[in-house]
Design a protein around this motif. Structure first.
Motif, short mmCIF file in Angstrom:
data_model
loop_
_atom_site.label_atom_id
_atom_site.label_comp_id
_atom_site.label_asym_id
_atom_site.label_seq_id
_atom_site.Cartn_x
_atom_site.Cartn_y
_atom_site.Cartn_z
N THR A 223 0.83 -1.21 0.00
CA THR A 223 0.00 0.00 0.00
C THR A 223 0.86 1.25 0.00
O THR A 223 0.60 2.20 -0.74
N VAL A 224 1.90 1.26 0.83
CA VAL A 224 2.79 2.42 0.87
C VAL A 224 3.45 2.62 -0.49
O VAL A 224 3.54 3.76 -0.98
N HIS A 225 3.90 1.55 -1.10
CA HIS A 225 4.52 1.65 -2.42
C HIS A 225 3.53 2.23 -3.44
O HIS A 225 3.87 3.12 -4.22
N HIS A 226 2.29 1.73 -3.41
CA HIS A 226 1.27 2.24 -4.33
C HIS A 226 1.02 3.74 -4.09
O HIS A 226 0.99 4.53 -5.04
N LEU A 227 0.89 4.12 -2.84
CA LEU A 227 0.62 5.52 -2.53
C LEU A 227 1.81 6.41 -2.90
O LEU A 227 1.64 7.54 -3.37
N LEU A 228 3.01 5.88 -2.69
CA LEU A 228 4.21 6.65 -3.05
C LEU A 228 4.24 6.92 -4.54
O LEU A 228 4.60 8.02 -4.98
N MET A 229 3.83 5.94 -5.33
CA MET A 229 3.88 6.08 -6.78
C MET A 229 2.71 6.89 -7.35
O MET A 229 2.76 7.29 -8.51
N THR A 230 1.67 7.09 -6.55
CA THR A 230 0.48 7.77 -7.08
C THR A 230 0.10 9.03 -6.32
O THR A 230 -0.95 9.61 -6.58
N SER A 231 0.92 9.46 -5.39
CA SER A 231 0.60 10.65 -4.59
C SER A 231 1.17 11.89 -5.24
O SER A 231 2.30 12.29 -4.99
N TRP A 232 0.39 12.47 -6.12
CA TRP A 232 0.78 13.69 -6.81
C TRP A 232 0.04 14.87 -6.22
O TRP A 232 -0.89 14.70 -5.43
#
Length: 199
Positions: free
Chosen positions: A166-175
Protein backbone atom coordinates in the motif's frame (compact mmCIF):
# COMPACT_ATOMS: atom_id res chain seq x y z
CA UNK A 1 30.20 27.72 -7.80
CA UNK A 2 32.83 25.40 -6.41
CA UNK A 3 36.32 26.38 -7.59
CA UNK A 4 37.86 24.14 -10.24
CA UNK A 5 40.07 21.40 -8.80
CA UNK A 6 38.70 21.75 -5.25
CA UNK A 7 37.31 18.50 -3.83
CA UNK A 8 33.60 18.58 -3.01
CA UNK A 9 32.65 16.51 0.04
CA UNK A 10 29.95 13.86 -0.53
CA UNK A 11 29.48 14.65 -4.22
CA UNK A 12 26.91 11.92 -4.78
CA UNK A 13 24.55 13.18 -2.08
CA UNK A 14 25.00 16.76 -3.21
CA UNK A 15 23.99 15.81 -6.75
CA UNK A 16 21.15 13.55 -5.56
CA UNK A 17 19.69 16.30 -3.36
CA UNK A 18 20.01 18.78 -6.22
CA UNK A 19 18.11 16.40 -8.51
CA UNK A 20 15.32 16.06 -5.96
CA UNK A 21 15.01 19.84 -5.74
CA UNK A 22 14.81 20.10 -9.53
CA UNK A 23 12.08 17.45 -9.58
CA UNK A 24 10.17 19.17 -6.78
CA UNK A 25 9.86 22.27 -8.98
CA UNK A 26 9.34 20.76 -12.41
CA UNK A 27 8.36 17.73 -14.48
CA UNK A 28 10.80 14.82 -14.84
CA UNK A 29 11.69 16.00 -18.37
CA UNK A 30 13.35 19.02 -16.73
CA UNK A 31 15.93 16.76 -15.11
CA UNK A 32 19.04 17.09 -17.23
CA UNK A 33 22.70 16.83 -16.31
CA UNK A 34 23.00 20.58 -16.63
CA UNK A 35 19.92 21.24 -14.45
CA UNK A 36 21.38 19.02 -11.72
CA UNK A 37 24.84 20.54 -11.74
CA UNK A 38 23.42 24.08 -11.90
CA UNK A 39 21.23 23.32 -8.88
CA UNK A 40 24.19 21.76 -7.06
CA UNK A 41 26.30 24.82 -7.96
CA UNK A 42 29.14 22.77 -9.32
CA UNK A 43 31.03 22.19 -12.56
CA UNK A 44 28.98 20.94 -15.49
CA UNK A 45 31.10 17.82 -15.99
CA UNK A 46 30.94 16.69 -12.36
CA UNK A 47 27.91 14.45 -12.86
CA UNK A 48 29.49 12.62 -15.79
CA UNK A 49 32.79 12.36 -13.95
CA UNK A 50 31.08 10.42 -11.15
CA UNK A 51 28.47 8.61 -13.26
CA UNK A 52 30.16 7.45 -16.43
CA UNK A 53 26.88 5.94 -17.68
CA UNK A 54 25.41 9.41 -17.92
CA UNK A 55 21.98 10.48 -16.77
CA UNK A 56 20.50 6.96 -16.83
CA UNK A 57 23.14 5.71 -14.42
CA UNK A 58 22.72 8.80 -12.26
CA UNK A 59 18.93 8.34 -12.07
CA UNK A 60 19.31 4.62 -11.30
CA UNK A 61 21.83 5.33 -8.54
CA UNK A 62 19.58 8.03 -7.10
CA UNK A 63 16.60 5.65 -6.95
CA UNK A 64 18.70 2.81 -5.51
CA UNK A 65 20.23 5.14 -2.91
CA UNK A 66 16.78 6.24 -1.74
CA UNK A 67 15.56 2.63 -1.69
CA UNK A 68 18.58 1.67 0.44
CA UNK A 69 17.89 4.56 2.82
CA UNK A 70 14.29 3.37 3.15
CA UNK A 71 15.42 -0.21 3.78
CA UNK A 72 17.81 0.95 6.52
CA UNK A 73 14.97 2.84 8.15
CA UNK A 74 12.71 -0.21 8.09
CA UNK A 75 15.56 -2.33 9.45
CA UNK A 76 15.44 -0.31 12.68
CA UNK A 77 11.84 -1.33 13.29
CA UNK A 78 12.61 -4.64 15.04
CA UNK A 79 14.33 -2.76 17.86
CA UNK A 80 10.94 -1.22 18.68
CA UNK A 81 9.26 -4.57 19.40
CA UNK A 82 7.55 -4.42 22.79
CA UNK A 83 7.68 -0.61 22.91
CA UNK A 84 4.85 1.88 22.26
CA UNK A 85 2.00 0.15 20.40
CA UNK A 86 2.20 -2.02 17.31
CA UNK A 87 -0.01 0.49 15.48
CA UNK A 88 2.22 3.41 16.49
CA UNK A 89 5.37 1.59 15.38
CA UNK A 90 3.90 0.59 12.03
CA UNK A 91 2.53 4.08 11.47
CA UNK A 92 5.91 5.61 12.20
CA UNK A 93 7.75 3.44 9.70
CA UNK A 94 4.99 3.71 7.06
CA UNK A 95 4.92 7.50 7.20
CA UNK A 96 8.71 7.61 7.09
CA UNK A 97 8.63 5.41 3.98
CA UNK A 98 6.11 7.75 2.36
CA UNK A 99 8.44 10.70 2.84
CA UNK A 100 11.72 8.89 2.16
CA UNK A 101 11.66 9.90 -1.48
CA UNK A 102 9.49 11.87 -3.86
CA UNK A 103 7.00 10.07 -6.13
CA UNK A 104 8.73 11.91 -8.97
CA UNK A 105 12.05 10.25 -8.10
CA UNK A 106 10.53 6.78 -8.05
CA UNK A 107 8.57 7.47 -11.23
CA UNK A 108 11.59 8.95 -12.96
CA UNK A 109 13.27 5.57 -13.32
CA UNK A 110 10.14 4.18 -14.95
CA UNK A 111 10.18 7.04 -17.47
CA UNK A 112 13.76 6.25 -18.49
CA UNK A 113 14.06 2.67 -19.82
CA UNK A 114 17.84 2.64 -19.42
CA UNK A 115 17.58 3.66 -15.77
CA UNK A 116 14.71 1.23 -15.15
CA UNK A 117 16.82 -1.62 -16.49
CA UNK A 118 19.75 -0.67 -14.25
CA UNK A 119 17.47 -0.51 -11.20
CA UNK A 120 15.87 -3.86 -12.03
CA UNK A 121 19.25 -5.57 -12.46
CA UNK A 122 20.55 -4.08 -9.21
CA UNK A 123 17.49 -5.27 -7.28
CA UNK A 124 17.79 -8.72 -8.82
CA UNK A 125 21.42 -8.79 -7.65
CA UNK A 126 20.40 -8.06 -4.07
CA UNK A 127 20.34 -4.27 -3.78
CA UNK A 128 17.88 -3.33 -1.02
CA UNK A 129 14.44 -2.27 -2.18
CA UNK A 130 10.85 -2.74 -1.14
CA UNK A 131 11.39 -6.50 -0.70
CA UNK A 132 13.95 -5.73 2.00
CA UNK A 133 11.51 -3.31 3.63
CA UNK A 134 8.81 -5.98 3.57
CA UNK A 135 11.21 -8.49 5.18
CA UNK A 136 12.01 -6.00 7.95
CA UNK A 137 8.34 -5.34 8.67
CA UNK A 138 7.69 -9.09 8.73
CA UNK A 139 10.57 -9.58 11.17
CA UNK A 140 9.21 -6.84 13.41
CA UNK A 141 5.72 -8.35 13.38
CA UNK A 142 7.18 -11.81 14.15
CA UNK A 143 8.90 -10.30 17.19
CA UNK A 144 5.66 -8.69 18.35
CA UNK A 145 3.82 -12.00 17.88
CA UNK A 146 6.42 -13.76 20.05
CA UNK A 147 5.84 -11.11 22.72
CA UNK A 148 2.10 -11.83 22.62
CA UNK A 149 1.22 -8.43 21.21
CA UNK A 150 -0.21 -10.04 18.06
CA UNK A 151 -2.48 -13.07 17.95
CA UNK A 152 -0.67 -16.39 17.69
CA UNK A 153 -1.98 -17.16 14.22
CA UNK A 154 -1.27 -13.73 12.74
CA UNK A 155 0.03 -14.03 9.17
CA UNK A 156 2.87 -11.56 9.56
CA UNK A 157 4.16 -11.94 5.99
CA UNK A 158 0.76 -11.04 4.53
CA UNK A 159 0.35 -8.14 6.94
CA UNK A 160 3.75 -6.79 5.89
CA UNK A 161 2.89 -7.23 2.21
CA UNK A 162 -0.41 -5.37 2.68
CA UNK A 163 1.29 -2.46 4.43
CA UNK A 164 4.41 -2.16 2.24
CA UNK A 165 2.43 -2.74 -0.95
CA UNK A 166 0.00 0.00 0.00
CA UNK A 167 2.79 2.42 0.87
CA UNK A 168 4.52 1.65 -2.42
CA UNK A 169 1.27 2.24 -4.33
CA UNK A 170 0.62 5.52 -2.53
CA UNK A 171 4.21 6.65 -3.05
CA UNK A 172 3.88 6.08 -6.78
CA UNK A 173 0.48 7.77 -7.08
CA UNK A 174 0.60 10.65 -4.59
CA UNK A 175 0.78 13.69 -6.81
CA UNK A 176 -0.27 17.26 -6.13
CA UNK A 177 -4.03 17.38 -5.63
CA UNK A 178 -4.40 13.71 -4.65
CA UNK A 179 -5.75 12.78 -1.19
CA UNK A 180 -3.28 12.92 1.69
CA UNK A 181 -1.76 9.41 1.74
CA UNK A 182 -1.01 9.62 5.46
CA UNK A 183 -4.69 9.35 6.31
CA UNK A 184 -5.06 6.27 4.12
CA UNK A 185 -2.03 4.61 5.70
CA UNK A 186 -3.24 5.33 9.22
CA UNK A 187 -6.67 3.87 8.46
CA UNK A 188 -5.12 0.75 6.94
CA UNK A 189 -2.92 0.22 10.01
CA UNK A 190 -5.90 0.55 12.35
CA UNK A 191 -7.71 -2.07 10.26
CA UNK A 192 -4.73 -4.45 10.16
CA UNK A 193 -3.91 -4.13 13.83
CA UNK A 194 -7.55 -4.48 14.83
CA UNK A 195 -7.59 -7.89 13.14
CA UNK A 196 -4.49 -9.29 14.84
CA UNK A 197 -4.09 -7.51 18.17
CA UNK A 198 -5.30 -9.56 21.14
CA UNK A 199 -8.17 -7.93 23.05
Amino acid sequence: MSPRGVAIPDVRERLFSAAERVLDRADPVALTSRAVTDEADCAKGLLHAHFSGGLDEFVAELVLDRFARTARLAGELSARAGRATVADNLTGVALALLTSTSPKVAGLALARPGAADLVRRALESGAPGFAAVQDSVTGYLDAERQLGRLTEGADTASLALALVGTVHHLLMTSWAGSPDPRDQVERLIVLLCGAVTPP
